[in-house]
Scaffold this motif. Sequence first.
Motif, mmCIF file in Angstrom:
data_model
loop_
_atom_site.group_PDB
_atom_site.id
_atom_site.type_symbol
_atom_site.label_atom_id
_atom_site.label_comp_id
_atom_site.label_asym_id
_atom_site.label_seq_id
_atom_site.Cartn_x
_atom_site.Cartn_y
_atom_site.Cartn_z
ATOM 1 N N ILE A 230 57.105 -0.780 7.263
ATOM 2 C CA ILE A 230 55.969 -0.830 6.343
ATOM 3 C C ILE A 230 54.666 -0.592 7.097
ATOM 4 O O ILE A 230 54.381 -1.272 8.084
ATOM 5 C CB ILE A 230 55.905 -2.200 5.630
ATOM 6 C CG1 ILE A 230 57.213 -2.476 4.897
ATOM 7 C CG2 ILE A 230 54.721 -2.247 4.679
ATOM 8 C CD1 ILE A 230 57.617 -1.416 3.919
ATOM 9 N N GLY A 231 53.889 0.365 6.656
ATOM 10 C CA GLY A 231 52.578 0.602 7.244
ATOM 11 C C GLY A 231 52.500 1.798 8.157
ATOM 12 O O GLY A 231 51.410 2.192 8.570
ATOM 13 N N ALA A 232 53.645 2.411 8.479
ATOM 14 C CA ALA A 232 53.622 3.606 9.320
ATOM 15 C C ALA A 232 53.294 4.850 8.514
ATOM 16 O O ALA A 232 52.848 5.855 9.059
ATOM 17 C CB ALA A 232 54.971 3.787 10.025
ATOM 18 N N THR A 233 53.511 4.784 7.216
ATOM 19 C CA THR A 233 53.302 5.907 6.300
ATOM 20 C C THR A 233 52.496 5.440 5.096
ATOM 21 O O THR A 233 52.402 4.235 4.837
ATOM 22 C CB THR A 233 54.664 6.484 5.855
ATOM 23 O OG1 THR A 233 55.523 5.406 5.420
ATOM 24 C CG2 THR A 233 55.346 7.201 7.016
ATOM 25 N N PRO A 234 51.913 6.363 4.332
ATOM 26 C CA PRO A 234 50.920 5.957 3.323
ATOM 27 C C PRO A 234 51.462 5.485 1.976
ATOM 28 O O PRO A 234 50.691 5.343 1.030
ATOM 29 C CB PRO A 234 50.104 7.251 3.140
ATOM 30 C CG PRO A 234 51.065 8.357 3.425
ATOM 31 C CD PRO A 234 51.952 7.835 4.514
ATOM 32 N N GLU A 235 52.757 5.217 1.846
ATOM 33 C CA GLU A 235 53.279 4.776 0.545
ATOM 34 C C GLU A 235 52.613 3.481 0.088
ATOM 35 O O GLU A 235 52.309 2.597 0.895
ATOM 36 C CB GLU A 235 54.793 4.552 0.613
ATOM 37 C CG GLU A 235 55.606 5.821 0.750
ATOM 38 C CD GLU A 235 55.778 6.244 2.183
ATOM 39 O OE1 GLU A 235 56.325 7.329 2.428
ATOM 40 O OE2 GLU A 235 55.347 5.479 3.079
ATOM 41 N N SER A 236 52.424 3.362 -1.204
ATOM 42 C CA SER A 236 51.835 2.150 -1.779
ATOM 43 C C SER A 236 52.912 1.078 -1.936
ATOM 44 O O SER A 236 54.110 1.351 -1.854
ATOM 45 C CB SER A 236 51.230 2.459 -3.156
ATOM 46 O OG SER A 236 52.250 2.818 -4.078
ATOM 47 N N ASP A 237 52.466 -0.145 -2.186
ATOM 48 C CA ASP A 237 53.409 -1.234 -2.448
ATOM 49 C C ASP A 237 54.254 -0.930 -3.685
ATOM 50 O O ASP A 237 55.433 -1.295 -3.747
ATOM 51 C CB ASP A 237 52.650 -2.546 -2.661
ATOM 52 C CG ASP A 237 51.957 -3.029 -1.395
ATOM 53 O OD1 ASP A 237 52.328 -2.548 -0.309
ATOM 54 O OD2 ASP A 237 51.043 -3.870 -1.504
ATOM 55 N N TYR A 238 53.664 -0.271 -4.658
ATOM 56 C CA TYR A 238 54.395 0.082 -5.879
ATOM 57 C C TYR A 238 55.552 1.014 -5.562
ATOM 58 O O TYR A 238 56.675 0.817 -6.040
ATOM 59 C CB TYR A 238 53.427 0.740 -6.871
ATOM 60 C CG TYR A 238 54.074 1.204 -8.164
ATOM 61 C CD1 TYR A 238 54.674 0.291 -9.023
ATOM 62 C CD2 TYR A 238 54.063 2.550 -8.529
ATOM 63 C CE1 TYR A 238 55.253 0.710 -10.209
ATOM 64 C CE2 TYR A 238 54.643 2.978 -9.714
ATOM 65 C CZ TYR A 238 55.235 2.049 -10.545
ATOM 66 O OH TYR A 238 55.823 2.463 -11.713
ATOM 67 N N GLN A 239 55.320 2.033 -4.734
ATOM 68 C CA GLN A 239 56.389 2.946 -4.344
ATOM 69 C C GLN A 239 57.481 2.206 -3.571
ATOM 70 O O GLN A 239 58.678 2.433 -3.798
ATOM 71 C CB GLN A 239 55.828 4.082 -3.475
ATOM 72 C CG GLN A 239 54.969 5.082 -4.221
ATOM 73 C CD GLN A 239 54.351 6.102 -3.290
ATOM 74 O OE1 GLN A 239 53.445 5.789 -2.518
ATOM 75 N NE2 GLN A 239 54.846 7.331 -3.329
ATOM 76 N N ILE A 240 57.070 1.318 -2.688
ATOM 77 C CA ILE A 240 58.040 0.575 -1.879
ATOM 78 C C ILE A 240 58.896 -0.324 -2.759
ATOM 79 O O ILE A 240 60.123 -0.402 -2.591
ATOM 80 C CB ILE A 240 57.308 -0.245 -0.804
ATOM 81 C CG1 ILE A 240 56.668 0.697 0.223
ATOM 82 C CG2 ILE A 240 58.259 -1.216 -0.103
ATOM 83 C CD1 ILE A 240 55.708 0.013 1.166
ATOM 84 N N MET A 241 58.283 -0.980 -3.732
ATOM 85 C CA MET A 241 59.054 -1.862 -4.608
ATOM 86 C C MET A 241 59.963 -1.075 -5.549
ATOM 87 O O MET A 241 61.051 -1.540 -5.897
ATOM 88 C CB MET A 241 58.114 -2.757 -5.425
ATOM 89 C CG MET A 241 57.344 -3.781 -4.589
ATOM 90 S SD MET A 241 58.380 -4.690 -3.406
ATOM 91 C CE MET A 241 59.572 -5.466 -4.486
#
Length: 443
Positions: A230-241
Motif C-alpha cells: 500500500i502506498g507504492a502506487t497511486p490507487e485509492s482506498d476505494y480501489q484497494i477495497m
Amino acid sequence: MRIQETLTMYEKLNILTDAAKYDVACTSSGTSRRNDGTGMGSCEQSGICHSFSADGRCISLLKILFTNECIYDCKYCVNRRTNDVVRTSFTPDEICTLTMEFYRRNYIEGLFLSSGILKSPDYTMELIYAALYKLRTECGFQGYIHVKAIPGADSELIRRVGFLADRMSVNLELPTAESLKILAPHKTRKKILTPMRLVQNGMEENRQELALYRHAPRFVPAGQSTQMIIGATPESDYQIMQVTQSLYQKFDLKRVFFSAFVHVNEDAHLPARSDEGPPLLREHRLYQADWLLRYYHFRAEELLSEEEPNFNVLFDPKCNWALKHLEYFPVEVNQADYKTLLRVPGIGYKSASRIVKARRLGTLTYEDLKKMGVVLKRAVYFITCEGKMMYPVKFTEESIARNLLASGERLPKEVVHMGYQQLSLFDDVRFGGGLGEKGIYMQ
C-alpha cells in the motif's frame, strides 16, 4: 549476485530473517492439525503467530526466506536482482534443523517460509517441497506451516506442497495489473491468480473427499491468504477495497494483508522518500475496513465511493459510515437485530451477540451495555435504551463528530510510534482490550 557459500547457518539466519520482515502475510488461524503421538509439535485451532489463542497466548513461528537470491527485479523489493546485498540460501536440511531446534527450545510453534526466486519458479518450489517433505516425514514435525506458493511454478508442485502445509499464500503484490506492469514487470496478474485458483479448487476438492473419507490427507486446511503493498502506487482506498472484496468473493481467501510501502530502493517509478515514513495510519484504516467486510457485513461500496475514495484520517471506517448515515440512528438496543447492532460504533460482534442473548432475560440498561463491553463513549450518540438516549445529544453530523473528536480516537501505540521492523522471536507483545489482529481497534 553469487550466493555466498561460506556463511555459517547463524549468519544465514540473520540475513534471511531480516529479508523476510517485509512480508506481513503470516497471521494465521483456523487449522486443527493435531499430534497423533508419533511426532513432534501440534497445531491447535486457536491460532498461529501474530495472533492470539483463546487463553491470550501469543503463538510464535519462525519466519524466514528460503533464499534472498531472486531472478526478478521488482522495483520496491529489497531482494531485487540489481540490489547489491549479500545473497545466501538455506538447504532443505538446514530448514529442518532450524525448525526442529527452535521448536525444542520452545521459541516457536510453527514455520513461515517464503522465498525469492532461485533460478526459476519450479526450481525454487522443488526446494521448498523437499524441505517440507523432510520436515513432515523424516523429522516428524506436526506443527503449523505457512508457505508461499511461487507464481509460475508447476501446478503439481504446488499441489504437493499443499498437502504438507497448513496455509498457503500467493502475494498479489500490488492492487492493479497496471501497477504491477510498472513496478514488477517480470510478474503478471495471470501468473499470480493461477496458483491462487489452484489452491482454491484443491481445497474444495479436498472438502468433498473428506466428506467421504474422514482420514483423507488434508489440503491447505487453514486456507489461503495474500498481501498487497500500500502506498507504492497511486490507487485509492476505494480501489484497494474493491480488489479486496473481489478476492474474498472469488477466491475464498481467509485474509488479505496490507503492507505499508517501505522506501528501501531508489527508483524513479517509486514515490519520493518521505520524512513521515511508511503510511501506517492508512494501512491501519484498511485493516479496519477489511474487518468490517469479513465480520460486520459491510460492503466496500458502502464505506467509500468514487466521490470520496479515501478513508477519513480522523475516524475509523465504521464510525465515519455512521456519521454519514445518521438516518439509520439512533438504534434501540432492546429491539434491533444482530446485523443492525453491528453497525453501531462502539458495539463489536462479541458485544452484539451478548446483547441479543441477554435481552431475552430482561430489558437492558446503559450499565448493562458497559458490562458487556460496549464502548459507550462512542455508542451513546447512536443508541437508545427503552427509547431514551443516555443524555441529550444534538443529533447532527457536525455536533456528534465534534464530541467524538473530543473523546479521542484510540490508535494502537504500535501504529503511532512503531519503526518498521520484524518482531523478534523473544518479543512479548501485549495489546490492550478491544484490539484484534494487528492491533486493530474495531468496535
